[in-house]
Motif scaffolding. Structure first.
Motif, PDB file in Angstrom:
ATOM      1  N   SER A  22       1.000  -0.726   0.399  1.00 30.44           N
ATOM      2  CA  SER A  22       0.072   0.144   0.287  1.00 30.44           C
ATOM      3  C   SER A  22       1.148   1.110   0.054  1.00 30.44           C
ATOM      4  O   SER A  22       0.606   2.360  -1.183  1.00 30.44           O
ATOM      5  CB  SER A  22      -0.912   0.135   1.415  1.00 30.44           C
ATOM      6  N   GLU A  69       2.173   1.313  -3.524  1.00 28.68           N
ATOM      7  CA  GLU A  69       1.869   2.316  -4.520  1.00 28.68           C
ATOM      8  C   GLU A  69       1.408   3.407  -4.853  1.00 28.68           C
ATOM      9  O   GLU A  69       0.676   3.588  -5.331  1.00 28.68           O
ATOM     10  CB  GLU A  69       0.594   1.412  -4.815  1.00 28.68           C
ATOM     11  N   SER A  70       1.497   3.870  -2.646  1.00 27.43           N
ATOM     12  CA  SER A  70       1.177   5.524  -2.655  1.00 27.43           C
ATOM     13  C   SER A  70       2.057   6.401  -3.225  1.00 27.43           C
ATOM     14  O   SER A  70       2.157   7.671  -3.582  1.00 27.43           O
ATOM     15  CB  SER A  70       0.321   5.642  -1.734  1.00 27.43           C
ATOM     16  N   LEU A  71       3.361   5.601  -3.167  1.00 31.03           N
ATOM     17  CA  LEU A  71       4.960   6.640  -3.974  1.00 31.03           C
ATOM     18  C   LEU A  71       4.492   6.367  -5.685  1.00 31.03           C
ATOM     19  O   LEU A  71       4.703   7.516  -5.641  1.00 31.03           O
ATOM     20  CB  LEU A  71       5.621   5.824  -3.515  1.00 31.03           C
ATOM     21  N   ILE A  72       4.209   5.150  -5.873  1.00 36.31           N
ATOM     22  CA  ILE A  72       4.047   5.198  -7.224  1.00 36.31           C
ATOM     23  C   ILE A  72       2.832   5.676  -8.194  1.00 36.31           C
ATOM     24  O   ILE A  72       2.700   5.093  -9.500  1.00 36.31           O
ATOM     25  CB  ILE A  72       5.065   3.925  -8.402  1.00 36.31           C
ATOM     26  N   GLY A  73       1.505   5.647  -7.579  1.00 35.73           N
ATOM     27  CA  GLY A  73       0.577   5.829  -8.309  1.00 35.73           C
ATOM     28  C   GLY A  73       0.156   4.760  -8.372  1.00 35.73           C
ATOM     29  O   GLY A  73      -0.799   4.492  -9.463  1.00 35.73           O
ATOM     30  N   GLY A  74       0.092   3.298  -7.966  1.00 31.39           N
ATOM     31  CA  GLY A  74      -0.203   2.351  -8.844  1.00 31.39           C
ATOM     32  C   GLY A  74      -0.098   1.665 -10.163  1.00 31.39           C
ATOM     33  O   GLY A  74       0.400   1.042 -10.395  1.00 31.39           O
ATOM     34  N   ASP A  75       0.759   2.097 -10.195  1.00 30.63           N
ATOM     35  CA  ASP A  75       1.934   1.651 -12.121  1.00 30.63           C
ATOM     36  C   ASP A  75       3.029   1.474 -11.770  1.00 30.63           C
ATOM     37  O   ASP A  75       4.278   1.595 -11.138  1.00 30.63           O
ATOM     38  CB  ASP A  75       1.557   3.568 -12.504  1.00 30.63           C
ATOM     39  N   HIS A 107       6.640   1.359 -13.179  1.00 27.47           N
ATOM     40  CA  HIS A 107       8.173   2.472 -12.611  1.00 27.47           C
ATOM     41  C   HIS A 107       8.787   2.316 -11.498  1.00 27.47           C
ATOM     42  O   HIS A 107       7.305   1.543 -10.561  1.00 27.47           O
ATOM     43  CB  HIS A 107       7.187   4.008 -12.953  1.00 27.47           C
TER      44      HIS A 107
END
Length: 220
Positions: free
Chosen positions: A208, A211-217, A220
Motif C-alpha cells: 500500500s 503503490e501510494s508512492l508510484i500511483g499504482g503504476d 515504474h
C-alpha cells in the motif's frame, strides 16, 4: 528410458532470511514453482518438513537441484548419508556452487574410471561437508558473542516495525523487483511474500505504501 522430473530444494536458516535469490536461480534453471521445496530452518539436521516431503515424492530417474551442499545440511555425517541415499535410489543431484559433486549417468565410463571418479567425489564431499559443519559452528559462536555484547551494552534485541520507508536500498530493490513479478502474473502473492521475507499483514502494508508512492503504476 523415461526422463524423470527435476525438482529444487531451497533452505534458509530462519524466517527472517530471504530465499528470493535461490528461488530465482532455480526458476532460471527451468524448475517450475510447484516443484520447488523450501524450508526456513537450521541445517543442523535433516528433520525438515519440506525436505522430507521432497524425498517422499522423488522417484528413480528424477533430479534434485541444490544451490549449495550446505542447503542439504550443515552436519557432515548427514550430508554424506543423504548424498549416498540419493545415489542409491537413482536420484541425480546438481549443486549450483559445487558442480564437481554433481551426479550423472556413467554410461560409457569404464569400471576403473567409475571407481576413481567416486573416490575423488568422496574426498571432495568429505572436505566440503566438514567445512559446512565448521562454518555452522562458527556462525553460532559469532551470534552468541553478538547477543552477549548487545546485552552488556543494554541494547534492546528485536526487530523494528517494518515499512517501505524503513527498508534499506537493497531491500527496496528486491521488493520492487518482486512486486513487478507478482503484478505481472509471473508468481503468486504467497511466493512474493516469501521472496521478500514478509508476513502477510506487513507485506500488504508495504504494498500500500509503495503503490501510494508510484500511483499504482508498477511499471515504474
Amino acid at each position: 528410458m523415461t526422463t524423470g522430473k527435476t525438482f529444487a530444494y531451497i533452505r534458509v536458516s530462519s524466517k527472517e532470511q530471504n530465499e528470493a535469490r535461490q528461488v530465482n536461480t532455480m526458476q532460471d534453471l527451468g524448475v517450475h514453482e510447484r516443484d520447488i521445496f523450501t524450508d526456513k530452518l537450521s541445517g543442523k539436521n535433516t528433520d525438515r518438513p519440506q525436505y522430507q516431503a521432497l524425498k517422499a515424492v522423488l522417484r528413480e530417474g528424477d533430479t534434485v537441484i541444490f544451490d549449495s551442499i550446505t542447503r542439504m545440511s550443515r552436519n557432515m555425517n548427514d550430508i554424506k548419508a543423504e548424498y549416498k541415499y540419493f545415489i542409491d535410489n537413482g536420484i541425480s543431484l546438481q549443486f549450483v556452487h559445487e558442480p564437481m559433486l554433481n551426479t550423472h549417468a556413467t554410461a560409457g565410463v569404464t569400471k576403473n574410471e567409475d571407481v576413481l571418479q567416486r573416490a575423488i567425489s568422496d574426498i571432495i564431499l568429505t572436505l566440503l561437508s566438514a567445512f559446512a559443519e565448521k562454518e555452522r559452528t562458527d556462525i553460532r559462536e559469532r551470534q552468541a558473542e553478538g547477543i552477549a555484547a548487545a546485552k552488556r551494552k543494554g541494547k534492546r534485541l528485536g526487530h523494528p516495525t517494518l515499512t517501505y520507508y524503513t527498508l534499506t536500498l537493497n531491500q527496496k530493490e528486491l521488493f520492487n523487483e518482486q512486486y513487478k513479478r507478482w503484478k505481472g502474473g509471473k508468481q503468486t502473492a504467497t511466493r512474493t511474500m516469501d521472496n521478500v521475507g514478509m508476513k502477510k499483514t506487513t507485506f500488504y502494508k508495504v504494498v500500500s505504501e509503495y503503490e501510494s508512492l508510484i500511483g499504482g503504476d508498477f511499471g515504474h
